[in-house]
Write an enzyme that holds these catalytic residues in place. Structure first.
Site, PDB file in Angstrom:
ATOM      1  N   ASP A 106       0.832  -1.145   0.068  1.00 39.04           N
ATOM      2  CA  ASP A 106      -0.121  -0.240  -0.024  1.00 39.04           C
ATOM      3  C   ASP A 106       0.911   1.104  -0.152  1.00 39.04           C
ATOM      4  OD1 ASP A 106       0.927   0.530   2.596  1.00 39.04           O
ATOM      5  OD2 ASP A 106      -0.726  -0.378   3.712  1.00 39.04           O
ATOM      6  N   ARG A 158      -4.786  -5.435  -0.195  1.00 34.31           N
ATOM      7  CA  ARG A 158      -3.670  -5.192  -0.524  1.00 34.31           C
ATOM      8  C   ARG A 158      -2.821  -5.961  -1.420  1.00 34.31           C
ATOM      9  NH1 ARG A 158      -0.158  -4.617   4.368  1.00 34.31           N
ATOM     10  NH2 ARG A 158      -1.798  -5.644   5.657  1.00 34.31           N
TER      11      ARG A 158
END
Length: 292
Positions: free
Chosen positions: A80, A172
């Site tokens: 991320d 993610r």
């Protein structure tokens, strides 16, 4: 105070931070969260209050629905925007249709590797703690199911998306794996959970505005389970002590109430018998204990 508090979690704090604030707000230590959200993420975070901490495991935790944005061009150590780049930036040469096609290949049931920097435990220790110690880790893949992974907007290098998935799915990792498929790297730029099981963000309250009045009462939880009403005080006392009783309900789970509408227990129905698995109330001893 017993029930569920549906919080619209703000970004920049952990799920545990939210729990600590609500404990202070409600002046109780009996608060726990269902389904962790990363600090960066916002949206639906379910908090069990009081006796609800004992029935939280019976609440439907899937599906989970998220919206957010993926940035193409480079991957990061955390998958991320809060992580460090793992390589030089690359130009995204794919269009919207090609991105959607790659997303479609990441749907269905499959084994997914969680990020190394995550709360997923390895040997009983969260992997992010092991990573901070400099240990070389190989995350263990777990079974997940992604029913929807679709692009909702596109303006390179950003793509808006919507995903509906099972509990335990790391969005993610979806972003990272999408970048790997397209050969340009990608990471999650923003994430918002809009639904968790039966609870949606429309019913959530911002953390700063949360009060005891926002708690969904214990008796309103588990509406999909059949309800058994105990008729006599004798039967109620038996339930309070965890004793089984006969029932004509089909096998599965059921909620047991008394005639006053008090939620007594969650029972498992097996072979025509209701076995209280979690008793929410108890009867105090008839004789007070003698002082030592």
């Amino acid at each position: 105070m017993d029930g569920i508090l549906i919080i619209d979690k703000p970004g920049g704090i952990t799920s545990h931070d939210v729990v600590q604030r609500v404990r202070k707000l409600l002046k109780t230590s009996k608060v726990g969260h269902l389904g962790t959200l990363d600090p960066m993420a916002t949206g639906v975070l379910l908090l069990c209050i009081g006796k609800a901490t004992r029935v939280g495991r019976f609440l439907p935790s899937s599906p989970k629905e998220y919206v957010g944005e993926i940035r193409f061009g480079f991957a990061t150590t955390t998958y991320d925007r809060e992580g460090e780049r793992t390589g030089p930036e690359q130009v995204l040469t794919h269009g919207r249709a090609e991105i959607q096609a790659a997303m479609s290949r990441l749907t269905g049931a499959f084994d997914q590797k969680p990020p190394v920097i995550s709360a997923k435990k390895m040997g009983g220790i969260p992997s992010y703690k092991l990573a901070r110690r400099g240990m070389a880790l190989e995350p263990i893949a777990v079974s997940v199911e992604v029913s929807t992974f679709e692009i909702t907007s596109f303006e390179a290098p950003l793509a808006g998306f919507r995903v509906v998935c099972s509990s335990g799915t790391y969005v993610r990792s979806l972003a990272h794996d999408l970048g790997q498929q397209l050969g340009c790297g990608a990471h999650l730029d923003s994430l918002r959970r809009v639904r968790s099981g039966d609870f949606s963000v429309e019913h959530a309250v911002p953390l700063e505005h949360a009060t005891a009045e926002n708690i969904v009462p214990l008796e309103d939880l588990l509406p999909r389970l059949p309800r058994i009403e105990i008729e006599t005080e004798l039967s109620e006392n038996r339930v309070r002590h965890g004793n089984a009783f006969q029932t004509e309900l089909a096998p599965g789970l059921a909620c047991i109430f008394n005639k006053k509408g008090e939620f007594l227990a969650v029972a498992a129905i097996e072979n025509g018998w209701a076995h209280p698995r979690v008793v929410l109330t108890s009867t105090p001893s008839a004789e007070p204990r003698k002082p030592h």
